[in-house]
Write a protein that holds these residues in place. Structure first.
Motif, short mmCIF file in Angstrom:
data_model
loop_
_atom_site.label_atom_id
_atom_site.label_comp_id
_atom_site.label_asym_id
_atom_site.label_seq_id
_atom_site.Cartn_x
_atom_site.Cartn_y
_atom_site.Cartn_z
N VAL A 114 0.87 -1.17 0.00
CA VAL A 114 0.00 0.00 0.00
C VAL A 114 0.91 1.23 0.00
CG1 VAL A 114 -1.69 1.34 1.31
CG2 VAL A 114 -1.90 -1.14 1.20
N ILE B 243 0.44 -4.02 6.56
CA ILE B 243 -0.96 -3.87 6.16
C ILE B 243 -1.88 -4.62 7.11
CG2 ILE B 243 -2.65 -4.41 4.37
CD1 ILE B 243 -0.31 -4.07 2.34
N HIS B 244 -1.45 -5.81 7.55
CA HIS B 244 -2.30 -6.64 8.40
C HIS B 244 -2.06 -6.44 9.89
CE1 HIS B 244 -2.50 -8.67 4.46
NE2 HIS B 244 -3.77 -8.73 4.80
N ASP C 257 3.07 -6.35 3.27
CA ASP C 257 2.00 -7.24 3.71
C ASP C 257 1.92 -7.33 5.24
OD1 ASP C 257 -0.10 -9.09 3.08
OD2 ASP C 257 1.25 -10.70 3.72
#
Length: 70
Positions: free
Chosen positions: A42, A62-63, A59
């Motif tokens: 992102v 983001i999580h 990743d």
């Protein structure tokens, strides 16, 4: 892009930045694609006056429960 709202149309800026990132990915030999459902990265950009801040979230970030990119 709160710093340039009156001077630039934000969608045009988003398209220009996206095109540039697609070109860089192609030059690196990695074809890029856009996925809002399950992104690998992102890109966050904020413009305030003459200052630009940016971040690339992978990743893992983001999580993270501490990060909520919109």
């Amino acid at each position: 892009m709160r710093g340039l709202e009156s001077r630039l149309e934000s969608r045009a800026v988003e398209r220009a930045i996206g095109s540039y990132l697609f070109e860089l990915a192609a030059l690196a030999g990695e074809p890029a694609k856009v996925s809002f459902d399950d992104p690998d990265v992102v890109v966050l950009i904020e413009v305030i006056g003459d200052t630009v801040g940016y971040a690339f979230l992978d990743d893992r970030a983001i999580h993270s429960p501490l990060v909520r990119p919109r």
